[in-house]
Design an enzyme around this catalytic site. Sequence first.
Site, mmCIF file in Angstrom:
data_model
loop_
_atom_site.group_PDB
_atom_site.id
_atom_site.type_symbol
_atom_site.label_atom_id
_atom_site.label_comp_id
_atom_site.label_asym_id
_atom_site.label_seq_id
_atom_site.Cartn_x
_atom_site.Cartn_y
_atom_site.Cartn_z
ATOM 1 N N TYR A 174 43.233 28.001 33.097
ATOM 2 C CA TYR A 174 44.321 27.723 34.046
ATOM 3 C C TYR A 174 44.540 26.226 34.091
ATOM 4 O O TYR A 174 43.588 25.453 34.184
ATOM 5 C CB TYR A 174 43.944 28.238 35.443
ATOM 6 C CG TYR A 174 44.974 27.931 36.515
ATOM 7 C CD1 TYR A 174 46.226 28.541 36.496
ATOM 8 C CD2 TYR A 174 44.695 27.024 37.540
ATOM 9 C CE1 TYR A 174 47.170 28.263 37.482
ATOM 10 C CE2 TYR A 174 45.639 26.745 38.528
ATOM 11 C CZ TYR A 174 46.873 27.368 38.495
ATOM 12 O OH TYR A 174 47.816 27.093 39.461
ATOM 13 N N LYS A 210 41.151 17.331 41.926
ATOM 14 C CA LYS A 210 40.098 17.751 42.863
ATOM 15 C C LYS A 210 39.197 16.598 43.299
ATOM 16 O O LYS A 210 39.553 15.833 44.185
ATOM 17 C CB LYS A 210 39.298 18.914 42.255
ATOM 18 C CG LYS A 210 40.233 20.119 41.959
ATOM 19 C CD LYS A 210 39.475 21.362 41.594
ATOM 20 C CE LYS A 210 40.347 22.481 41.092
ATOM 21 N NZ LYS A 210 40.828 23.407 42.085
ATOM 22 N N ASP A 216 41.076 19.373 30.029
ATOM 23 C CA ASP A 216 41.505 19.517 31.418
ATOM 24 C C ASP A 216 40.235 19.537 32.261
ATOM 25 O O ASP A 216 39.555 20.565 32.365
ATOM 26 C CB ASP A 216 42.322 20.800 31.599
ATOM 27 C CG ASP A 216 42.797 20.961 33.044
ATOM 28 O OD1 ASP A 216 42.372 20.159 33.904
ATOM 29 O OD2 ASP A 216 43.588 21.885 33.293
HETATM 30 N N1 PLP Z 1 43.601 22.494 35.862
HETATM 31 C C1 PLP Z 1 42.504 23.142 36.252
HETATM 32 C C2 PLP Z 1 41.359 23.281 35.298
HETATM 33 C C3 PLP Z 1 42.421 23.682 37.532
HETATM 34 O O1 PLP Z 1 41.324 24.347 37.905
HETATM 35 C C4 PLP Z 1 43.519 23.526 38.401
HETATM 36 C C5 PLP Z 1 43.484 24.097 39.764
HETATM 37 O O2 PLP Z 1 42.608 24.803 40.152
HETATM 38 C C6 PLP Z 1 44.646 22.835 37.953
HETATM 39 C C7 PLP Z 1 44.658 22.326 36.685
HETATM 40 C C8 PLP Z 1 45.814 22.636 38.868
HETATM 41 O O3 PLP Z 1 45.470 21.754 39.871
HETATM 42 P P1 PLP Z 1 46.280 21.773 41.269
HETATM 43 O O4 PLP Z 1 45.932 23.029 41.956
HETATM 44 O O5 PLP Z 1 45.764 20.533 41.959
HETATM 45 O O6 PLP Z 1 47.723 21.645 40.932
#
Ligand code: PLP
Length: 418
Positions: free
Chosen positions: A143, A266, A238
């Site tokens: 994700y 985060k 990511d």
């Molecule tokens: N990338 C990863 C690996 C994530 O776990 C998340 C959210 O949980 C995101 C991107 C998206 O981040 P946000 O919820 O701050 O938009």
Amino acid sequence: MGNKSETLFDDAKTVIPGGVNSPVRAFRAVDRNPLFINHAKGSHIFDEDGGEYIDYVCSWGPMILGHAYQPVIDAVKAACENGLSYGAPTEKETVLAKLILEAVPFMDKVRLVNSGTEAVMSAIRVARGYTKRDKIIKFRGNYHGHSDGLLVTAGSGLLTESNPDSAGVPKGYTATTLLADYNDKASVEALFEANKGQIAAVIVEPVSANMGVVPPNEGFLEFLRQITKDNGSLLIFDEVITGFRLAYGGASEYYGIQPDMITFGKIVGGGMPLAAYVATSEIMDVVAPVGSVYQAGTLSGNPIAVTAGIEQLKALKNDKDIYIRIDEFASKLEAAYRELGVTVNRVGSLLSPFFTDGEVTSYSDVLKCDTKKFAAYFRKMLDNGVYVAPSQFEAMFVSDAHSQDDLDKTIKAIKNSI
Ligand code: PLP
């Protein structure tokens, strides 16, 4: 679940879709109404009905030092007195950028944004602008936020809701997103073979944590590093979850691999809306106003969020034993699940019990899990005072605020719940 949470939820549903501002919070997969939170401190979260829970959601990762960590709260309070946003540069943005770069010394430049979604969306635009290619490879069950081009067989809430592709995304927006299988080298090789000279980037969660925690098989990340290099494509880690969590330097330090770009979210914002993407100067100089890849934000580098990020990163940088402590704590939780015969994956302070037989090393293994069993376990954990993510397909997050007493109570709750 007490009366007040229920009343608040009913009221919220009249004005907010599903009563929540992010789908997993609605607890639909675990067949229970959500707790409405009143406040949180350290490792504990308190709901509107006076319930107290040991919290392993930790705001889905940011609260690695526990809730309401005093140095962050004090610094944020002081920063608020100076105004909430200017839309103009401040010295603190450079301070935070340097703290981030200390985690990834092979990178040169940072751009601050407001969410992980934005960080990834922007990094991909930069990768496309830099390579002058359109296609990207992503992995099933990973994700990367809710931008259009990445809502393809995605993990997290989409997997929880059994809707891995979102409605409302035109086919054309995802036509350049190619899908591979995590931990499956052949699936990546086949895509490179079929799309020679067209792949701008491979984006990966170095540790998959949005289909439950699935670690990379030995050699998988090294393989991604090599195949992207060989094909003139960028490798994007990511690290919105793994950044500043597996180590101060995140997964790139933990596994000793240097991707071309990294996204953070985060933890980097200390609990405030802040995220970042980083790369070498050569790559980052395609970003406006230096280059022609446009990316902007009214609240980007917001002084309050930046202040929270600085204080949290400073605390992590100055006490690296934190990583030893949270790793050890998580290893004891892992052992408790294992003793009960539950499959469990753990990397550092991230872990997931899986309600399935055998190992979980791939997206297809994840899909075999018994989500009804998970839901029953979740409800019992809650009844035993432990708040874990309301989905089989999310991680448990350990913080430095979790205590021996929390550990003892959690292990007891696990035994009562499985
Ligand atoms: N990338 C990863 C690996 C994530 O776990 C998340 C959210 O949980 C995101 C991107 C998206 O981040 P946000 O919820 O701050 O938009």
